[in-house]
Design an enzyme around this catalytic site. Structure first.
Site, PDB file in Angstrom:
ATOM      1  N   ALA A 162       0.853  -1.192   0.000  1.00 47.68           N
ATOM      2  CA  ALA A 162       0.000   0.000   0.000  1.00 47.68           C
ATOM      3  C   ALA A 162       0.892   1.246   0.000  1.00 47.68           C
ATOM      4  O   ALA A 162       2.084   1.166   0.314  1.00 47.68           O
ATOM      5  CB  ALA A 162      -0.930   0.000   1.212  1.00 47.68           C
ATOM      6  N   PHE A 163       0.306   2.391  -0.318  1.00 48.04           N
ATOM      7  CA  PHE A 163       1.118   3.611  -0.460  1.00 48.04           C
ATOM      8  C   PHE A 163       1.770   4.022   0.852  1.00 48.04           C
ATOM      9  O   PHE A 163       2.738   4.778   0.867  1.00 48.04           O
ATOM     10  CB  PHE A 163       0.266   4.758  -1.024  1.00 48.04           C
ATOM     11  CG  PHE A 163      -0.561   5.479  -0.002  1.00 48.04           C
ATOM     12  CD1 PHE A 163      -0.038   6.527   0.738  1.00 48.04           C
ATOM     13  CD2 PHE A 163      -1.881   5.107   0.252  1.00 48.04           C
ATOM     14  CE1 PHE A 163      -0.797   7.185   1.697  1.00 48.04           C
ATOM     15  CE2 PHE A 163      -2.646   5.754   1.192  1.00 48.04           C
ATOM     16  CZ  PHE A 163      -2.096   6.803   1.930  1.00 48.04           C
ATOM     17  N   LYS A 164       1.254   3.516   1.977  1.00 44.22           N
ATOM     18  CA  LYS A 164       1.815   3.868   3.281  1.00 44.22           C
ATOM     19  C   LYS A 164       3.319   3.556   3.361  1.00 44.22           C
ATOM     20  O   LYS A 164       4.039   4.170   4.134  1.00 44.22           O
ATOM     21  CB  LYS A 164       1.100   3.115   4.400  1.00 44.22           C
ATOM     22  CG  LYS A 164      -0.416   3.274   4.468  1.00 44.22           C
ATOM     23  CD  LYS A 164      -0.851   4.654   4.899  1.00 44.22           C
ATOM     24  CE  LYS A 164      -2.281   4.736   5.377  1.00 44.22           C
ATOM     25  NZ  LYS A 164      -3.324   4.358   4.396  1.00 44.22           N
ATOM     26  N   ASP A 165       3.768   2.564   2.559  1.00 44.22           N
ATOM     27  CA  ASP A 165       5.181   2.201   2.589  1.00 44.22           C
ATOM     28  C   ASP A 165       6.086   3.364   2.161  1.00 44.22           C
ATOM     29  O   ASP A 165       7.222   3.456   2.614  1.00 44.22           O
ATOM     30  CB  ASP A 165       5.442   1.010   1.653  1.00 44.22           C
ATOM     31  CG  ASP A 165       4.884  -0.295   2.210  1.00 44.22           C
ATOM     32  OD1 ASP A 165       4.932  -0.501   3.437  1.00 44.22           O
ATOM     33  OD2 ASP A 165       4.410  -1.120   1.405  1.00 44.22           O
ATOM     34  N   MET A 183       6.422   5.340   5.389  1.00 44.18           N
ATOM     35  CA  MET A 183       6.853   4.593   6.562  1.00 44.18           C
ATOM     36  C   MET A 183       8.262   4.057   6.394  1.00 44.18           C
ATOM     37  O   MET A 183       9.055   4.080   7.322  1.00 44.18           O
ATOM     38  CB  MET A 183       5.856   3.463   6.800  1.00 44.18           C
ATOM     39  CG  MET A 183       5.651   3.164   8.239  1.00 44.18           C
ATOM     40  SD  MET A 183       4.975   4.530   9.188  1.00 44.18           S
ATOM     41  CE  MET A 183       3.238   4.226   8.991  1.00 44.18           C
TER      42      MET A 183
END
Ligand SMILES: *Cc1c(COP(=O)(O)O)cnc(C)c1O
Length: 471
Positions: A110-113, A116
């Site tokens: 997901a784009f959160k990577d 993060m």
């Protein structure tokens, strides 16, 4: 570069302090004192560069002297080395003037990577230098938690506790949080929804005694460093399609308003973005607010795009801060009103300022599924339900600028919904194909701040004692 709170009553911090702090002590969110701009020539020069080079150029003005150039470049390189695509954020074409920005090639799909993985590197560099230890507590609707655990697992100066709503995340999301074996990882299944988790987290931050005792740090999108990392792919995508000579529009599947707010920052930095379109599922507080001016919470209704099942959109406060002419007192008043009455009304002037930049749309569950099916048929692209919400809303907002819709997760992260809509069950990429064989480790928790704080204190004191014993 200094950072100030959206509620105007917290200490002014450096980038490093704001990154390690998360939520401001007055309950507000940190924002840069001013937004640096890039010249047209500087933006033009980004076209075709490696993602990491664009990342350095975009983020450098915000971090001040926190890291040397060489150090910062190396942290960026390490952050994105584990991505499964050489372009990091590749663009695909869906229709004549409609493009998809694939943000799901990171380790947790997901784009959160994007944010993060980078802040994992930045935290480690900063804490190694100072010798400090922090306790990260995060609330997740599914993807933030897995991305945070992936980024912080095994780091020696950090314990990471993730609160997720019990029974309300997909099995892939849950397993990504519960299967890492590293002892500094603590997955907590909370009885409630995402807003329950986020509320518990905010209350822990507002308990200053606890906050200081455990050295609480936040990695939710309230953390400015996360927003900053996401500004980069707006530049890489837009310059690939001809910016700054040509303006582009973006549509962003939205929950907590972090991702689209990064687009707003890119626009303020000088990237020619026409419209930023907020795409919501049936949990449509932002769409209603932009339409009527009233920001009113209604309970969360679970959907097939669970990472957007949110009613209190934290980062919207940052947009309001600007829309109210950076008047922290006015923002604090709105947030007090929200807390006591469950709603507030945006002033005419502020609403007008928001509408100059943002448009919005809402998609039903049936429309989301139909979009997955139609996009597969028309463009041979299998969308995750969040990305499908984006594509459906974008189709209502196509104009003369190229439209770029953000694909926020890989379809394999939500196989049940994707299969129900398209008949195709998307397989996990080979590098994580054994996810369903790994052993799970999770603690079920009630919606009770005192119980959570006791658990956190107990778990981190175990670490301290075993360290003291030299184990
Ligand atoms: C987090 C998330 C969103 C919403 O992003 P915000 O920054 O919270 O608005 C959308 N789609 C997916 C897949 C996500 O993980």
């Amino acid at each position: 570069m200094q950072y100030i709170s959206t509620r105007g009553a917290a200490p002014v911090l450096t980038f490093e302090q704001a990154m390690l702090t998360g939520l401001a002590r007055d309950g507000g969110l940190y924002v840069p004192e001013s937004i640096p701009t890039l010249t047209e020539a500087e933006i033009t020069a980004m076209a075709g560069l490696p993602y990491e080079d664009i990342a350095f150029r975009v983020m450098k003005p915000f971090i001040g002297e926190t890291f040397t150039d060489a150090e910062f470049k190396s942290l960026i390189a390490q952050a994105y080395a584990g991505f499964g695509h050489a372009a990091r954020a590749p663009l695909k074409q869906l229709a004549p003037n409609h493009f998809l920005l694939e943000l799901f090639h990171g380790p947790t799909l997901a784009f959160k990577d994007f944010a993060m993985q980078l802040i994992g590197q930045l935290f480690q560099a900063s804490l190694t230098r100072s010798g400090d230890r922090v306790t990260i507590v995060g609330a997740t609707s599914g993807d933030t938690g897995s991305a945070a655990i992936e980024a912080f697992k095994g780091l020696s100066n950090v314990d990471v506790f993730i609160l997720f709503p019990h029974g309300r995340v997909s099995e892939v999301q849950r397993r990504q949080m519960t299967t890492p074996a590293e002892s500094n990882v603590h997955a907590l299944a909370v009885d409630g929804d995402f807003d329950t988790c986020q509320g518990l987290l905010k209350d822990m931050f507002n308990d200053f005694d606890f906050r200081d005792r455990v050295r609480l740090a936040g990695v939710n999108s309230i953390n400015w460093a996360r927003v900053l990392a996401q500004v980069v792919y707006y530049f890489s995508a837009a310059t690939s399609l001809g910016a700054p000579l040509r303006a582009v529009d973006f549509t962003v599947p939205t929950g907590n308003f972090g991702d689209i707010f990064a687009g707003y920052i890119a626009r303020k930095m000088g990237l020619p973005i026409g419209k930023l379109v907020i795409a919501t599922n049936q949990n449509d507080i932002l769409h209603r607010c932009l339409t009527t001016g009233v920001y009113q919470t209604e309970g969360v209704t679970p959907s097939i795009s669970p990472s957007m099942d949110i009613q209190v959109s934290s980062n919207f406060e940052r947009a309001l801060f600007d829309a109210y002419g950076r008047d922290g007192k006015a923002v604090a008043q709105l947030m007090d009103e929200l807390k006591t009455t469950g709603q507030f009304t945006v002033s005419q002037g502020a609403l007008q300022a928001l509408r100059e930049v943002f448009a919005s749309g809402r998609v039903s569950e049936a429309e989301t599924s139909a979009t997955i099916k139609a996009t597969l048929a028309q463009s041979a692209e299998l969308l995750c339900p969040h990305s499908a919400v984006g594509v459906a809303v974008a189709e209502d907002h196509l104009g003369s600028n190229p439209m770029i819709t953000l694909a926020t997760a890989h379809p394999a992260k939500f196989p049940d919904a994707v299969e129900a809509a398209s008949g195709i069950r998307p397989p996990l990429p080979p590098r994580m194909a054994d996810l369903f064989q790994r052993e799970e480790r999770v603690t079920r928790m009630p919606n009770d701040r005192a119980a959570l704080q006791a658990l956190i204190l107990q778990r981190i004191s175990n670490v301290t004692t075993s360290n003291a014993a030299g184990v």
